[in-house]
Design a protein around this motif. Structure first.
Motif, PDB file in Angstrom:
ATOM      1  N   ALA A 215       0.846  -1.211   0.000  1.00 29.35           N
ATOM      2  CA  ALA A 215       0.000   0.000   0.000  1.00 29.35           C
ATOM      3  C   ALA A 215       0.878   1.256   0.000  1.00 29.35           C
ATOM      4  CB  ALA A 215      -0.928  -0.011   1.214  1.00 29.35           C
ATOM      5  N   ARG A 216       1.963   1.217   0.754  1.00 31.45           N
ATOM      6  CA  ARG A 216       2.876   2.380   0.763  1.00 31.45           C
ATOM      7  C   ARG A 216       3.454   2.583  -0.636  1.00 31.45           C
ATOM      8  NH1 ARG A 216       4.676   1.245   6.307  1.00 31.45           N
ATOM      9  NH2 ARG A 216       3.713   2.923   7.501  1.00 31.45           N
ATOM     10  N   ASP A 217       3.782   1.473  -1.289  1.00 32.01           N
ATOM     11  CA  ASP A 217       4.379   1.553  -2.625  1.00 32.01           C
ATOM     12  C   ASP A 217       3.369   2.074  -3.654  1.00 32.01           C
ATOM     13  OD1 ASP A 217       6.348   1.048  -4.626  1.00 32.01           O
ATOM     14  OD2 ASP A 217       5.183  -0.727  -5.205  1.00 32.01           O
ATOM     15  N   LEU A 218       2.100   1.657  -3.498  1.00 32.31           N
ATOM     16  CA  LEU A 218       1.078   2.005  -4.506  1.00 32.31           C
ATOM     17  C   LEU A 218       0.405   3.353  -4.239  1.00 32.31           C
ATOM     18  CD1 LEU A 218      -0.696  -1.477  -4.896  1.00 32.31           C
ATOM     19  CD2 LEU A 218       0.728  -0.343  -6.615  1.00 32.31           C
ATOM     20  N   ALA A 219       0.495   3.840  -3.011  1.00 32.97           N
ATOM     21  CA  ALA A 219      -0.214   5.084  -2.649  1.00 32.97           C
ATOM     22  C   ALA A 219       0.238   6.217  -3.564  1.00 32.97           C
ATOM     23  CB  ALA A 219       0.072   5.439  -1.197  1.00 32.97           C
ATOM     24  N   GLY A 220      -0.731   6.964  -4.075  1.00 33.84           N
ATOM     25  CA  GLY A 220      -0.400   8.107  -4.922  1.00 33.84           C
ATOM     26  C   GLY A 220      -0.288   7.762  -6.402  1.00 33.84           C
ATOM     27  N   ARG A 221      -0.319   6.475  -6.731  1.00 33.37           N
ATOM     28  CA  ARG A 221      -0.279   6.105  -8.159  1.00 33.37           C
ATOM     29  C   ARG A 221      -1.632   6.407  -8.802  1.00 33.37           C
ATOM     30  NH1 ARG A 221       3.516   1.399  -9.218  1.00 33.37           N
ATOM     31  NH2 ARG A 221       4.943   1.512  -7.460  1.00 33.37           N
ATOM     32  N   PRO A 222      -1.654   6.612 -10.128  1.00 36.16           N
ATOM     33  CA  PRO A 222      -2.928   6.894 -10.797  1.00 36.16           C
ATOM     34  C   PRO A 222      -3.926   5.754 -10.614  1.00 36.16           C
ATOM     35  CG  PRO A 222      -1.075   7.054 -12.336  1.00 36.16           C
ATOM     36  CD  PRO A 222      -0.519   6.572 -11.036  1.00 36.16           C
ATOM     37  N   ARG A 223      -5.200   6.119 -10.579  1.00 34.29           N
ATOM     38  CA  ARG A 223      -6.286   5.160 -10.389  1.00 34.29           C
ATOM     39  C   ARG A 223      -6.214   3.995 -11.386  1.00 34.29           C
ATOM     40  NH1 ARG A 223     -10.510   5.707  -6.968  1.00 34.29           N
ATOM     41  NH2 ARG A 223     -12.151   4.232  -7.532  1.00 34.29           N
ATOM     42  N   GLU A 224      -5.890   4.335 -12.654  1.00 37.78           N
ATOM     43  CA  GLU A 224      -5.845   3.284 -13.701  1.00 37.78           C
ATOM     44  C   GLU A 224      -4.797   2.233 -13.349  1.00 37.78           C
ATOM     45  OE1 GLU A 224      -4.940   6.745 -14.928  1.00 37.78           O
ATOM     46  OE2 GLU A 224      -7.045   6.898 -14.315  1.00 37.78           O
ATOM     47  N   GLU A 225      -3.693   2.687 -12.755  1.00 37.17           N
ATOM     48  CA  GLU A 225      -2.634   1.732 -12.410  1.00 37.17           C
ATOM     49  C   GLU A 225      -3.117   0.784 -11.289  1.00 37.17           C
ATOM     50  OE1 GLU A 225       1.984   1.841 -11.040  1.00 37.17           O
ATOM     51  OE2 GLU A 225       1.207   3.636 -11.995  1.00 37.17           O
ATOM     52  N   LEU A 226      -3.824   1.356 -10.311  1.00 41.69           N
ATOM     53  CA  LEU A 226      -4.354   0.520  -9.223  1.00 41.69           C
ATOM     54  C   LEU A 226      -5.392  -0.458  -9.782  1.00 41.69           C
ATOM     55  CD1 LEU A 226      -4.818   3.147  -6.348  1.00 41.69           C
ATOM     56  CD2 LEU A 226      -2.866   1.685  -6.825  1.00 41.69           C
ATOM     57  N   GLU A 227      -6.224   0.054 -10.701  1.00 36.56           N
ATOM     58  CA  GLU A 227      -7.252  -0.820 -11.294  1.00 36.56           C
ATOM     59  C   GLU A 227      -6.595  -1.962 -12.074  1.00 36.56           C
ATOM     60  OE1 GLU A 227     -10.714   2.595 -11.516  1.00 36.56           O
ATOM     61  OE2 GLU A 227      -9.553   2.135 -13.315  1.00 36.56           O
ATOM     62  N   ALA A 228      -5.462  -1.674 -12.698  1.00 32.97           N
ATOM     63  CA  ALA A 228      -4.766  -2.730 -13.448  1.00 32.97           C
ATOM     64  C   ALA A 228      -4.225  -3.797 -12.491  1.00 32.97           C
ATOM     65  CB  ALA A 228      -3.632  -2.115 -14.270  1.00 32.97           C
ATOM     66  N   VAL A 229      -3.746  -3.383 -11.322  1.00 32.79           N
ATOM     67  CA  VAL A 229      -3.247  -4.358 -10.319  1.00 32.79           C
ATOM     68  C   VAL A 229      -4.393  -5.275  -9.897  1.00 32.79           C
ATOM     69  CG1 VAL A 229      -2.332  -4.630  -7.974  1.00 32.79           C
ATOM     70  CG2 VAL A 229      -1.427  -2.823  -9.459  1.00 32.79           C
ATOM     71  N   VAL A 230      -5.580  -4.667  -9.678  1.00 34.20           N
ATOM     72  CA  VAL A 230      -6.757  -5.434  -9.271  1.00 34.20           C
ATOM     73  C   VAL A 230      -7.160  -6.411 -10.374  1.00 34.20           C
ATOM     74  CG1 VAL A 230      -9.253  -5.149  -8.968  1.00 34.20           C
ATOM     75  CG2 VAL A 230      -7.670  -3.747  -7.625  1.00 34.20           C
ATOM     76  N   GLU A 231      -7.195  -5.903 -11.615  1.00 32.20           N
ATOM     77  CA  GLU A 231      -7.713  -6.730 -12.719  1.00 32.20           C
ATOM     78  C   GLU A 231      -6.776  -7.858 -13.091  1.00 32.20           C
ATOM     79  OE1 GLU A 231      -8.747  -3.840 -15.688  1.00 32.20           O
ATOM     80  OE2 GLU A 231     -10.233  -3.035 -14.274  1.00 32.20           O
ATOM     81  N   THR A 232      -5.471  -7.670 -12.945  1.00 27.65           N
ATOM     82  CA  THR A 232      -4.546  -8.730 -13.387  1.00 27.65           C
ATOM     83  C   THR A 232      -4.354  -9.819 -12.318  1.00 27.65           C
ATOM     84  OG1 THR A 232      -2.701  -7.345 -12.700  1.00 27.65           O
ATOM     85  CG2 THR A 232      -3.220  -7.351 -15.045  1.00 27.65           C
ATOM     86  N   PHE A 233      -4.878  -9.598 -11.098  1.00 29.54           N
ATOM     87  CA  PHE A 233      -4.713 -10.631 -10.076  1.00 29.54           C
ATOM     88  C   PHE A 233      -5.536 -11.872 -10.446  1.00 29.54           C
ATOM     89  CE2 PHE A 233      -6.306 -12.634  -6.122  1.00 29.54           C
ATOM     90  CZ  PHE A 233      -5.116 -13.251  -5.781  1.00 29.54           C
ATOM     91  N   ASP A 234      -4.873 -13.026 -10.401  1.00 23.59           N
ATOM     92  CA  ASP A 234      -5.495 -14.286 -10.806  1.00 23.59           C
ATOM     93  C   ASP A 234      -5.937 -15.067  -9.557  1.00 23.59           C
ATOM     94  OD1 ASP A 234      -6.142 -16.760 -11.806  1.00 23.59           O
ATOM     95  OD2 ASP A 234      -4.130 -17.218 -12.587  1.00 23.59           O
ATOM     96  N   THR A 235      -7.207 -14.903  -9.195  1.00 23.85           N
ATOM     97  CA  THR A 235      -7.723 -15.514  -7.966  1.00 23.85           C
ATOM     98  C   THR A 235      -7.601 -17.041  -8.008  1.00 23.85           C
ATOM     99  OG1 THR A 235      -9.320 -13.721  -7.857  1.00 23.85           O
ATOM    100  CG2 THR A 235      -9.736 -15.597  -6.434  1.00 23.85           C
ATOM    101  N   ALA A 236      -8.101 -17.632  -9.090  1.00 20.87           N
ATOM    102  CA  ALA A 236      -8.106 -19.102  -9.178  1.00 20.87           C
ATOM    103  C   ALA A 236      -6.672 -19.634  -9.197  1.00 20.87           C
ATOM    104  CB  ALA A 236      -8.861 -19.536 -10.431  1.00 20.87           C
TER     105      ALA A 236
END
Ligand code: PTJ
Length: 266
Positions: A215-236
């Protein structure tokens, strides 16, 4: 194990971390924070952690990063705390809440007024500001036990909830009311891990500080970048890797090179 016995144990002892963790749970029971069932839950968790080699898998690290991104993107993130989490990682809960600007709420399976108050006090002693949970003025629909009781302006209003060491059906109930759920659970086959948006199959004592680091590393990054981290995570994929690591056990070469075990499984 007493305080004196723990203080005499050298940090180089192969079981140091595990014994320190057990000691915290024991203290939690003595202080009325952790339930007796919490001792059993800890034993179960330790068994899974042992099979994982007491390490954070790369996919658990990916999950921690995705969790950090979810928490930073959230409108109202809440960290749910039970008796085991309060005993094991109170400082880490407070730190993560500060970094992602989350509320902290006590939510118990074995809810009593005394335990609720003891945990709120314990968290405040470890630096927490406001701790929610005592009002209990809302219910999560679809649950018929005490975990349904939440604060209307806490978990009741949250869009993202971090629920470490969950006991199963609340994960489904929270998902059913549209909340994003992040679970920390060493059992990849548990219903909560299987239902979570982000299951982190790791020990809470490693997972929570790891989420904070991301979270410290990602704080302040653009929203699109955070959304990309969320979308690329492979739950299964993360669940499958954890299950395979547990079923397969560690490679012998890992054990040999592991300074904690001196090449032996203790
Ligand atoms: O404090 P309360 O009343 O809310 O009760 C809390 C417990 C944990 C006792 C209650 O929720 C419970 O009984 O949980 P379960 O059903 O035993 O599930 C706990 C899950 O957490 C199991 O899948 C364990 O493998 C896992 N677990 C235990 N210790 C750890 C853990 N996962 C991550 N880190 C741990 N240290």
């Amino acid at each position: 194990m007493s305080d004196a016995e723990l203080s005499e144990l050298p940090e180089s002892h192969p079981r140091y971390l595990s014994l320190r963790t057990r000691h915290r749970i024991e203290e939690g029971v003595e202080k009325g924070i952790t339930s007796k069932q919490g001792l059993i839950a800890e034993g179960r968790g330790e068994a899974f952690d042992y099979l994982l080699g007491e390490r954070t898998l790369p996919t658990a690290d990916d999950a921690a990063r995705a969790a950090a991104a979810h928490l930073l993107l959230a409108r109202h993130p809440v960290i749910s705390v039970n008796g085991n989490v309060a005993a094991l990682v109170p400082e880490d809960v407070v730190e993560l809440a500060a970094v992602v600007d989350a509320d902290v709420e006590v939510n118990l399976f074995n809810r009593t007024d005394e335990r609720m108050q003891a945990i709120v006090d314990h968290l405040r002693e470890h630096g927490a500001g406001e701790v929610k949970g005592l009002n209990g003025d809302a219910r999560i629909p679809g649950l018929d036990h005490k975990r349904a009781v939440v604060d209307a302006d806490g978990i009741g209003d949250a869009d993202v909830v971090l629920v470490p060491l969950e006991d199963g059906d609340r994960a489904e109930a929270l998902a059913a009311v549209g909340k994003t759920e992040i679970v920390v659970d060493l059992n990849p086959l548990s219903r909560s891990a299987q239902t979570a948006t982000v299951p982190i199959v790791d020990n809470i004592v490693r997972a929570l500080p790891n989420i904070t680091t991301h979270a410290r590393d990602l704080a302040g990054r653009p929203r699109e970048e955070l959304e990309a981290v969320v979308e690329t995570f492979d739950t299964a994929g993360a669940l499958a890797e954890a299950e395979s690591a547990i079923r397969g056990g560690r490679l012998e070469s890992d054990a040999e090179s592991d300074p904690r075990t001196n090449g032996e499984r203790k």
